[in-house]
Design an enzyme around this catalytic site. Structure first.
Site, PDB file in Angstrom:
ATOM      1  N   ASP A  13       0.811  -1.221   0.000  1.00  0.00           N
ATOM      2  CA  ASP A  13       0.000   0.000   0.000  1.00  0.00           C
ATOM      3  C   ASP A  13       0.844   1.269   0.000  1.00  0.00           C
ATOM      4  O   ASP A  13       0.459   2.296   0.563  1.00  0.00           O
ATOM      5  CB  ASP A  13      -0.972   0.015   1.201  1.00  0.00           C
ATOM      6  N   LYS A  16       2.048   1.859  -5.224  1.00  0.00           N
ATOM      7  CA  LYS A  16       2.636   1.242  -6.428  1.00  0.00           C
ATOM      8  C   LYS A  16       1.763   1.435  -7.650  1.00  0.00           C
ATOM      9  O   LYS A  16       2.261   1.697  -8.733  1.00  0.00           O
ATOM     10  CB  LYS A  16       2.835  -0.265  -6.217  1.00  0.00           C
ATOM     11  N   GLY A  40      -4.330  -4.507  -4.227  1.00  0.00           N
ATOM     12  CA  GLY A  40      -5.347  -3.525  -4.608  1.00  0.00           C
ATOM     13  C   GLY A  40      -4.638  -2.265  -5.015  1.00  0.00           C
ATOM     14  O   GLY A  40      -4.096  -1.560  -4.176  1.00  0.00           O
ATOM     15  N   HIS A  41      -4.545  -2.022  -6.314  1.00  0.00           N
ATOM     16  CA  HIS A  41      -3.815  -0.853  -6.793  1.00  0.00           C
ATOM     17  C   HIS A  41      -4.807   0.223  -7.232  1.00  0.00           C
ATOM     18  O   HIS A  41      -5.607   0.011  -8.131  1.00  0.00           O
ATOM     19  CB  HIS A  41      -2.886  -1.239  -7.949  1.00  0.00           C
ATOM     20  N   GLN A 225       1.980  -6.335  -3.092  1.00  0.00           N
ATOM     21  CA  GLN A 225       2.265  -6.338  -1.637  1.00  0.00           C
ATOM     22  C   GLN A 225       3.548  -5.536  -1.358  1.00  0.00           C
ATOM     23  O   GLN A 225       3.830  -4.599  -2.080  1.00  0.00           O
ATOM     24  CB  GLN A 225       2.372  -7.774  -1.082  1.00  0.00           C
TER      25      GLN A 225
HETATM   26  P1  IMP Z   1      -2.804 -12.979   2.029  1.00  0.00           P
HETATM   27  O1  IMP Z   1      -1.860 -12.451   1.019  1.00  0.00           O
HETATM   28  O2  IMP Z   1      -4.244 -12.741   1.669  1.00  0.00           O
HETATM   29  O3  IMP Z   1      -2.550 -14.410   2.382  1.00  0.00           O
HETATM   30  O4  IMP Z   1      -2.593 -12.146   3.400  1.00  0.00           O
HETATM   31  C1  IMP Z   1      -1.386 -12.270   4.174  1.00  0.00           C
HETATM   32  C2  IMP Z   1      -1.011 -10.921   4.781  1.00  0.00           C
HETATM   33  O5  IMP Z   1      -0.588 -10.032   3.739  1.00  0.00           O
HETATM   34  C3  IMP Z   1      -2.143 -10.201   5.506  1.00  0.00           C
HETATM   35  O6  IMP Z   1      -1.603  -9.493   6.607  1.00  0.00           O
HETATM   36  C4  IMP Z   1      -2.662  -9.221   4.480  1.00  0.00           C
HETATM   37  O7  IMP Z   1      -3.298  -8.116   5.075  1.00  0.00           O
HETATM   38  C5  IMP Z   1      -1.358  -8.838   3.802  1.00  0.00           C
HETATM   39  N1  IMP Z   1      -1.546  -8.385   2.415  1.00  0.00           N
HETATM   40  C6  IMP Z   1      -1.824  -9.142   1.346  1.00  0.00           C
HETATM   41  N2  IMP Z   1      -1.906  -8.398   0.241  1.00  0.00           N
HETATM   42  C7  IMP Z   1      -1.655  -7.135   0.608  1.00  0.00           C
HETATM   43  C8  IMP Z   1      -1.553  -5.893  -0.110  1.00  0.00           C
HETATM   44  O8  IMP Z   1      -1.701  -5.826  -1.327  1.00  0.00           O
HETATM   45  N3  IMP Z   1      -1.267  -4.797   0.651  1.00  0.00           N
HETATM   46  C9  IMP Z   1      -1.045  -4.861   1.979  1.00  0.00           C
HETATM   47  N4  IMP Z   1      -1.123  -5.993   2.683  1.00  0.00           N
HETATM   48  C10 IMP Z   1      -1.423  -7.119   2.001  1.00  0.00           C
END
Ligand code: IMP
Length: 429
Positions: A13, A16, A40-41, A225
């Site tokens: 977040d 990007k 989520g971009h 991420q």
């Molecule tokens: P998962 O990727 O859904 O398995 O989530 C694992 C961890 O990564 C959690 O703490 C999510 O909140 C975090 N996470 C996954 N995708 C994002 C992202 O795009 N931005 C910020 N945190 C993320």
């Protein structure tokens, strides 16, 4: 020709989506190499807001080719919804410019059901706070060699057989969590309802990129991420299930690492995190509230309020060495306006010792105490500013101090969410 990898330097977040969108104009191919629709971009273009979870934000630039690499996990329903939303707004999402690797793994209905069921079954302390999109269970099947790949969508009999083989184990797990079992025919129909539309988009991504490179095309590898959510190098186990470091750009789309010329880290002017896990500079006071509210820190994917804190140079140093950052884009500086003092964590204290890089012992980050340096804040709104020399002196001082602490130049500054609220910084500024 120059290829560029973009990574989120913190916990995701960082902005990007906006930077990828902005830099896409100088690129020919934009490639996603890991993650899925947990990302989520947010991009604001021409006054219109787009939130893209799976399709590279470069799609908003006519003529650019967007590729989804083997390292991505793809939910066909979400992919088609995203294509339809873009098409309704006049964006060209034809197979000629939106391509998926045959080797990309498919997120199946049982991956999503298991992700949600497992999280629910965990205690508050152990819950990762996943996005519930089935990301982890899909990557598990990849490593377990029981995954469904995009190529399988072209072979209905093989797909059906693989689903039948996978379901007894998945259903046993779902039953253990008190969830209803899934029927193989229903799973097949659900996947193929959207999956059949992917077939026209499938390609050999390695060939596409290598042929493009040979023809002098510029390639951007778009990370999702953040580096500290990396499955190996992040705050394990509170991480995502893929490697988010820059070097995975090569493995995640099947090209040699020698193709990765430059690596840009997107750094938010403060730190945020969604989900659980250690966060040494987290703020629980009025300043934290200021960052959350002025920065509109709410997850684009899950709508969760993001945790906020001071900028952490220890984490950034780690990102620099893990990814070989060659440059930094510094975002959301405008959010700091109105704070009297701005702090940066320059080191951690842990068990009587100072650390410049995150200590790697068990649970160390949860106990590390940041060592802060305080700099003067500013009250001038920044969003109208579009030149480095017009930034107030304390803003320049803040940016220069970050550069000193991490040893990488800040080449782009962003002072607001719009495309226009961004400017380059020349060397020597
Ligand atoms: P998962 O990727 O859904 O398995 O989530 C694992 C961890 O990564 C959690 O703490 C999510 O909140 C975090 N996470 C996954 N995708 C994002 C992202 O795009 N931005 C910020 N945190 C993320």
């Amino acid at each position: 020709m120059s290829n560029l990898v973009i990574v989120g330097a913190q916990w995701g977040d960082e902005g990007k989506g906006k930077l990828v969108d902005l830099l896409s104009k100088d690129m020919d191919f934009i490639v996603r190499f890991q993650g899925g629709n947990n990302a989520g971009h947010t991009v604001i273009a021409g006054g219109e807001q787009y939130i893209l979870h799976l399709i590279p934000s470069g799609i908003l630039h006519p003529g650019k080719v967007c590729l989804i690499g083997n390292g991505v996990v793809l939910d066909p329903t979400v992919f088609c919804q995203e294509m339809d939303t873009l098409a309704a707004k006049g964006v060209d999402v034809s197979p000629a410019r939106l391509k998926i690797s045959y080797k990309t793994h498919i997120i199946m209905p049982y991956h999503k059901a298991l992700d949600i069921a497992r999280e629910k079954a965990k205690s508050d302390a152990n819950r990762i706070g996943t996005t519930g999109r089935g990301i982890g269970p899909c990557y598990e099947d990849r490593v377990c060699r029981t995954g469904i790949r995009a190529a399988d969508l072209c072979e209905p009999d093989i797909l059906r057989r693989k689903i039948e083989l996978a379901l007894p184990e998945k259903n046993a797990l779902l039953a253990m969590y008190g969830k209803p079992c899934l029927d193989a025919n229903a799973v097949f129909d659900e996947v193929m309802a959207s999956g059949s539309r992917l077939i026209a988009h499938l390609t050999d991504v390695t060939s596409e990129i290598m042929d493009g490179a040979a023809a002098g095309k510029n390639i951007m590898f778009e990370g999702a991420q953040g580096v500290h959510l990396d499955v190996d190098h992040g705050t394990y186990p509170f991480v995502t299930s893929s490697n988010t470091v820059a070097s995975n750009a090569a493995a995640g789309c099947g090209v040699p690492a020698s193709m990765l010329d430059r690596v840009m880290g997107i750094v938010k002017a403060y730190t945020t995190r969604v989900g659980t896990g250690p966060f040494p500079t987290e703020l629980f006071d009025e300043t934290g509230k200021h960052l959350q509210q002025c920065g509109a820190e709410v997850g684009a994917t899950t709508g969760r309020v993001r945790r906020c804190g001071w900028l952490d140079a220890v984490l950034l140093r780690e990102t620099v060495r893990l990814c070989g950052l060659t440059e930094i884009a510094f975002t959301k500086l405008d959010v700091l306006t109105g704070l009297d003092t701005i702090k940066i964590a320059t080191a951690y204290e842990y068990k009587g010792k100072q650390y410049l890089y995150p200590p790697q012992m068990h649970n160390a980050l949860a106990q590390a105490v940041p060592v802060y340096e305080a700099l003067p804040g500013w009250s001038t709104p920044l969003r109208h500013i579009n030149k480095w020399e017009d930034l107030p002196a304390p803003v320049q001082t803040y940016v220069r101090r970050i550069e000193e602490l991490v040893g990488v130049p800040v080449t782009i500054v962003s002072v607001g969410p719009d495309r226009e609220e961004t400017f380059s910084r020349k060397s020597g500024d």
